[in-house]
Design an enzyme around this catalytic site. Structure first.
Site, short mmCIF file in Angstrom:
data_model
loop_
_atom_site.label_atom_id
_atom_site.label_comp_id
_atom_site.label_asym_id
_atom_site.label_seq_id
_atom_site.Cartn_x
_atom_site.Cartn_y
_atom_site.Cartn_z
N THR A 372 27.25 46.27 52.22
CA THR A 372 28.06 46.37 54.02
C THR A 372 27.27 46.02 54.92
O THR A 372 26.51 45.88 54.95
CB THR A 372 28.34 48.49 54.02
N SER A 443 34.04 57.24 53.55
CA SER A 443 32.95 56.14 53.03
C SER A 443 32.05 57.29 53.21
O SER A 443 31.62 58.39 53.85
CB SER A 443 33.57 55.25 54.46
N SER A 444 30.84 56.57 53.08
CA SER A 444 29.30 57.00 53.73
C SER A 444 28.77 56.54 55.09
O SER A 444 27.73 56.24 55.46
CB SER A 444 27.79 56.97 51.92
N1 GLY Z 1 32.38 51.40 50.88
C1 GLY Z 1 30.31 51.73 50.72
C2 GLY Z 1 31.11 52.87 51.92
O1 GLY Z 1 31.96 52.60 52.86
O2 GLY Z 1 30.70 53.81 52.22
#
Ligand code: GLY
Length: 562
Positions: A372, A443-444
């Site tokens: 990310t 998501s995180s």
């Molecule tokens: N794809 C990682 C997140 O959105 O947490």
């Protein structure tokens, strides 16, 4: 209209400077006027050039995100999604959710075999792993509402990088080589062939340049309709993916109120669902607030225990209650209720480790190898932008749109494919995050802005999957509780607990001086990892100057400003 665009492009091409092909990343610096922290020097410099031309933080973020889609292909993207948290110089705040959605043909059990077991790899690799991208719609929406410079101008640096080429960084070359076999499995060809991956290699991406020109000419329609949409749908049809023209045309980003949490004179502003980041960050901050962490000391046994137990409890709630609030009644108010959170720590004791068997999600009233990337920007007026954007895995699904030149995400893995079965981050989920057509996967990502006594104090965020939220928390605490300067706070080794598995991940240099042994004696279990989450932050110093810090964990992380 088309002719006007053509003339504009000719004008822009005539004026453009040659793309910079050389760079050195710098990890921290202090600037008087404006600052940018991000994952790649060519992207941070693109943003600063926009700021110097009089663009605001949003203009800089628009140009930077498109530049990252070219020069930072493992996570920068137009085929993924992201979140913006924004604070205007006058203190007004907003967030924008441009997370991917499940295609209309997606279904709850789409990754299960006939025996009801999750089919390995189906949600992480290839065409079925792809969610409907949100990035271009999100960037267009933030520009339309808050941008000031012309859209076409902000696309031009990315087009130049793609068409004229740029030098790949060593770390990107390493990464591209590692994924080469995956690229070959899903693609006839990519711009990243062996011949382009030698030391000092220049890479050109003509198909991506053409896609970016269509977006430059037609805005979001240049991606979600017409030729680019046709190319995405053809790619999907060739590999058994689900995304249709209707899915693309229907995609809409959503403006939301940020999650806010007060902490000892600070105010944290972060991302609401469909991210779990803001809720979990606020929960952890509230749970640790009563404890004198500063007195305990950085990564002392007591500090680590308090923070790890707060992490355990927040991630237990995450698994039970968090998902896309449009599809599931996420009890945000109850989860953030101060009394509830104080009670959550009532069974915590210093003389023994907690356990994720007895610590499960609280009872709340119902009314929810990864890549990310993040950018933090403060402009000359004091507008602040915190954006985290993602393809999920490195290079997402590894599927590059044939003729379009960009990777598609593998964000479908962020749904809970089956209750209790971990995704690629080891995170479990339940009903709240089950797959439904049109739903955003949980998501995180935790793009965050911190105020101190009502003034802008810090812009912060990170890539790093499930470890993002705990890294943002620790970096904030490193400054607010342990008195560190920002570069030190960003570089400091970190740890992470996510409820399940019941263990503390720790970076090699973390928990030093016998702390690891003491905590092991108390019953905690540990797993060492090389590194987790990669913070990029800007802090406003007492004299008003801007201290920017990127993370030594990513060689290409960079800060720029003036
Ligand atoms: N794809 C990682 C997140 O959105 O947490």
């Amino acid at each position: 209209m088309k002719q006007l665009y053509f003339l504009l492009c000719l004008l822009l091409v005539g004026c453009r400077s040659e793309p910079k092909v050389d760079y050195e990343a710098q990890k921290s610096a202090t600037f008087t006027t404006a600052a940018v922290a991000g994952p790649h020097p060519l992207a941070t410099r693109t943003a600063v050039e926009v700021l110097r031309r009089g663009g605001n933080a949003i203009d800089a973020a628009v140009a930077m995100q498109f530049a990252m889609a070219v020069v930072f292909p493992r996570a920068g993207n137009i085929g993924g999604g992201g979140f913006l948290v924004y604070r205007a110089a006058d203190g007004a705040t907003l967030s924008l959710d441009y997370r991917e959605t499940a295609p209309a043909a997606a279904s709850r059990d789409m990754y299960l075999d006939t025996a009801g077991n999750v089919t390995e790899g189906l949600s992480t690799r290839g065409h079925l792993a792809v969610g409907v991208p949100g990035t271009v719609a999100g960037i267009a929406a933030m520009h339309e509402r808050l941008g000031t410079l012309p859209w076409a101008e902000l696309l031009q640096p990315a087009i130049d990088f793609a068409r004229d080429g740029y030098r790949l960084s060593e770390s990107e070359i390493d990464r591209l080589k590692r994924y080469h076999a995956d690229f070959n499995e899903f693609n006839e060809t990519t711009p990243f062939s062996d011949s382009t991956l030698g030391a000092g290699a220049q890479v050109k991406q003509p198909d991506l340049a053409a896609t970016l020109i269509r977006i430059q000419e037609a805005g979001r329609d240049g991606f979600y309709t017409g030729e680019t949409a046709d190319l995405i749908v053809a790619e999907m049809e060739s590999g058994g993916g689900l995304i249709t023209r209707d899915d693309l045309a229907a995609y809409a980003p959503a403006w939301k109120e940020p999650i806010t949490k007060d902490y000892k004179g600070y105010r944290l502003l972060s991302m609401p669902p469909s991210s779990s980041g803001g809720v979990a960050l606020a929960q952890m901050a509230e749970m640790v607030e009563p404890y004198p962490l500063g007195d305990y000391g950085f990564q002392s046994v007591r500090s680590v225990q308090v923070i790890a137990e707060a992490m355990r409890r927040a991630y237990a709630d995450r698994a039970e209650y968090l998902g896309d609030a449009k599809f599931y009644p996420v009890p945000v108010d109850s989860l953030l209720d101060d009394a509830y959170l104080r009670q959550r720590m009532a069974d915590f004791r210093f003389d023994t480790a907690g356990t994720s068997v007895t610590t499960v999600a609280g009872q709340v009233a119902m009314k929810e190898n990864f890549e990310t990337t993040h950018i933090s920007i403060v402009d000359s007026l004091g507008n602040a932008v915190s954006i985290t954007t993602t393809l999920n895995g490195n290079y997402g699904s590894k599927v590059m749109v044939d003729g379009g030149g960009f990777f598609l995400n593998n964000e479908m893995d962020d749904f809970s494919a089956k209750p209790g079965v971990p995704n690629m981050f080891g995170l479990v989920g339940k009903e709240a995050n089950a797959i439904e057509p049109g739903k955003r996967m949980l998501s995180s990502m935790t793009p965050t802005i911190v105020e101190k006594e009502g003034e802008l104090f810090m812009v912060i965020g990170a890539p790093g999957g499930s470890t993002i939220i705990t890294a943002v928390l620790q970096t904030f605490l490193n400054v607010a509780e342990y008195g560190m300067e920002l570069p030190e706070a960003v570089a400091a080794p970190r740890f992470h607990h996510q409820w399940l598995p019941d263990q503390i991940l720790y970076e090699t240099d973390a928990l030093a001086g016998g702390v690891l042994d003491s905590l092991t004696e108390l019953g905690y279990q540990f797993r060492e990892v090389n590194s987790m989450a990669v913070i990029k932050a800007v802090r406003v110093l007492p004299d008003g100057s801007l201290q920017a810090a990127a993370d030594p964990r990513n060689p290409d992380d960079d800060v720029e400003g003036y």
